[in-house]
Design a protein around this motif. Structure first.
Motif, PDB file in Angstrom:
ATOM      1  N   ASP A  35      37.288  60.725   3.870  1.00 31.96           N
ATOM      2  CA  ASP A  35      38.340  59.711   3.798  1.00 31.96           C
ATOM      3  C   ASP A  35      39.513  60.083   4.695  1.00 31.96           C
ATOM      4  O   ASP A  35      40.092  59.227   5.364  1.00 31.96           O
ATOM      5  CB  ASP A  35      38.817  59.523   2.357  1.00 31.96           C
ATOM      6  N   GLY A  36      39.856  61.358   4.709  1.00 36.08           N
ATOM      7  CA  GLY A  36      40.944  61.823   5.565  1.00 36.08           C
ATOM      8  C   GLY A  36      40.613  61.642   7.036  1.00 36.08           C
ATOM      9  O   GLY A  36      41.462  61.244   7.836  1.00 36.08           O
ATOM     10  N   GLU A  37      39.360  61.912   7.390  1.00 35.96           N
ATOM     11  CA  GLU A  37      38.939  61.735   8.783  1.00 35.96           C
ATOM     12  C   GLU A  37      38.973  60.256   9.166  1.00 35.96           C
ATOM     13  O   GLU A  37      39.459  59.888  10.227  1.00 35.96           O
ATOM     14  CB  GLU A  37      37.538  62.301   8.995  1.00 35.96           C
ATOM     15  N   ARG A  38      38.461  59.398   8.287  1.00 36.31           N
ATOM     16  CA  ARG A  38      38.468  57.956   8.559  1.00 36.31           C
ATOM     17  C   ARG A  38      39.908  57.444   8.681  1.00 36.31           C
ATOM     18  O   ARG A  38      40.225  56.651   9.562  1.00 36.31           O
ATOM     19  CB  ARG A  38      37.705  57.217   7.458  1.00 36.31           C
ATOM     20  N   ARG A  60      55.902  54.074  11.931  1.00 32.86           N
ATOM     21  CA  ARG A  60      56.255  54.923  10.779  1.00 32.86           C
ATOM     22  C   ARG A  60      55.457  54.521   9.542  1.00 32.86           C
ATOM     23  O   ARG A  60      54.920  55.367   8.822  1.00 32.86           O
ATOM     24  CB  ARG A  60      57.754  54.844  10.484  1.00 32.86           C
ATOM     25  N   ALA A  61      55.350  53.229   9.287  1.00 31.25           N
ATOM     26  CA  ALA A  61      54.602  52.751   8.117  1.00 31.25           C
ATOM     27  C   ALA A  61      53.112  53.074   8.245  1.00 31.25           C
ATOM     28  O   ALA A  61      52.469  53.424   7.255  1.00 31.25           O
ATOM     29  CB  ALA A  61      54.805  51.242   7.949  1.00 31.25           C
ATOM     30  N   ALA A 109      52.546  47.402   2.928  1.00 29.83           N
ATOM     31  CA  ALA A 109      53.581  46.359   2.868  1.00 29.83           C
ATOM     32  C   ALA A 109      54.609  46.544   3.980  1.00 29.83           C
ATOM     33  O   ALA A 109      55.013  45.565   4.635  1.00 29.83           O
ATOM     34  CB  ALA A 109      54.258  46.366   1.500  1.00 29.83           C
ATOM     35  N   ALA A 110      55.035  47.769   4.206  1.00 28.76           N
ATOM     36  CA  ALA A 110      56.011  48.033   5.274  1.00 28.76           C
ATOM     37  C   ALA A 110      55.401  47.754   6.646  1.00 28.76           C
ATOM     38  O   ALA A 110      56.081  47.243   7.547  1.00 28.76           O
ATOM     39  CB  ALA A 110      56.505  49.471   5.183  1.00 28.76           C
ATOM     40  N   PHE A 111      54.134  48.096   6.818  1.00 25.45           N
ATOM     41  CA  PHE A 111      53.443  47.842   8.081  1.00 25.45           C
ATOM     42  C   PHE A 111      53.382  46.345   8.349  1.00 25.45           C
ATOM     43  O   PHE A 111      53.733  45.874   9.441  1.00 25.45           O
ATOM     44  CB  PHE A 111      52.041  48.455   8.026  1.00 25.45           C
ATOM     45  N   GLU A 112      52.966  45.586   7.340  1.00 28.23           N
ATOM     46  CA  GLU A 112      52.879  44.130   7.494  1.00 28.23           C
ATOM     47  C   GLU A 112      54.251  43.518   7.767  1.00 28.23           C
ATOM     48  O   GLU A 112      54.377  42.611   8.599  1.00 28.23           O
ATOM     49  CB  GLU A 112      52.258  43.506   6.256  1.00 28.23           C
ATOM     50  N   GLU A 136      47.457  52.332   2.429  1.00 31.71           N
ATOM     51  CA  GLU A 136      47.182  52.384   0.997  1.00 31.71           C
ATOM     52  C   GLU A 136      46.776  51.016   0.494  1.00 31.71           C
ATOM     53  O   GLU A 136      47.092  50.003   1.086  1.00 31.71           O
ATOM     54  CB  GLU A 136      48.409  52.880   0.244  1.00 31.71           C
ATOM     55  N   GLU A 137      46.076  50.997  -0.604  1.00 36.11           N
ATOM     56  CA  GLU A 137      45.676  49.739  -1.212  1.00 36.11           C
ATOM     57  C   GLU A 137      46.895  49.005  -1.741  1.00 36.11           C
ATOM     58  O   GLU A 137      47.819  49.598  -2.252  1.00 36.11           O
ATOM     59  CB  GLU A 137      44.691  49.975  -2.354  1.00 36.11           C
TER      60      GLU A 137
END
Length: 183
Positions: A117-120, A147-148, A155-158, A181-182
């Motif tokens: 998961d970390g690699e993906r 940054r997001a 949410a911050a990315f969007e 994150e979900e």
């Protein structure tokens, strides 16, 4: 296993195509547009293709049909490259079962299995970051989006991408999805 790699072509901020390599090359060869950018969706890197000649020439140049010949063991998909290590690292590798190459392959496989998961997530961050820089480096919210992305905050990315052209925003979200994150 992995699905077939896709490539996405933009004409300005408009997405023209997302398709596997052969289909992308056929479309680009048939309808070239100056100023378009094509991205490898696995890496987020912009790619340039030599589209000269017939479509068959273009496909022969860019679509692998057989393992390449040269150093390494091409029939196994092994490609020889240079690795720079300190003498103590070479000494340790040479003492390992199977020699240096086998030891390096085992170490890499173990690291990949330890945190898939970390690699993906890291691969998605890198791909999205490259795409963001190429297509959105001058757009409002670029720094906040970056940054997001690395904070894993969907949410911050969007929100940072809200004012971006729709096709660029959609593709950035697609590339970044495994790193966020979900909701």
């Amino acid at each position: 296993m992995d699905t077939e790699a896709t490539f996405t072509t933009f004409d300005g901020s408009t997405r023209r195509l997302t398709a596997p390599l052969a289909e992308t090359l056929a479309q680009l060869h048939g309808q070239p547009h100056p100023g378009q950018l094509t991205f490898d969706d696995r890496t987020g890197r912009s790619v340039d293709f030599d589209l000269s000649g017939s479509l068959e020439d273009v496909l022969a140049r860019h679509v692998p049909t057989e393992p390449r010949s040269g150093p390494g063991r091409p029939k196994l998909g092994v490609v020889s490259r240079e690795v720079s290590l300190l003498p103590r690292h070479w000494e340790w590798l040479e003492r390992q079962r199977g020699g240096a190459s086998a030891a390096l392959r085992r170490l890499i496989d173990e690291a990949r299995k330890a945190d898939p998961d970390g690699e993906r997530r890291a691969q998605a961050q890198a791909a999205a970051d490259r795409f963001l820089g190429a297509m959105g480096g001058d757009l409002p919210g670029f720094e906040a989006a970056t940054r997001a992305l690395y904070a894993g905050q969907r949410a911050a990315f969007e929100a940072a991408l809200a004012a971006w052209p729709p096709d660029v925003r959609t593709h950035a979200l697609y590339l970044a999805a495994p790193a966020l994150e979900e909701a």
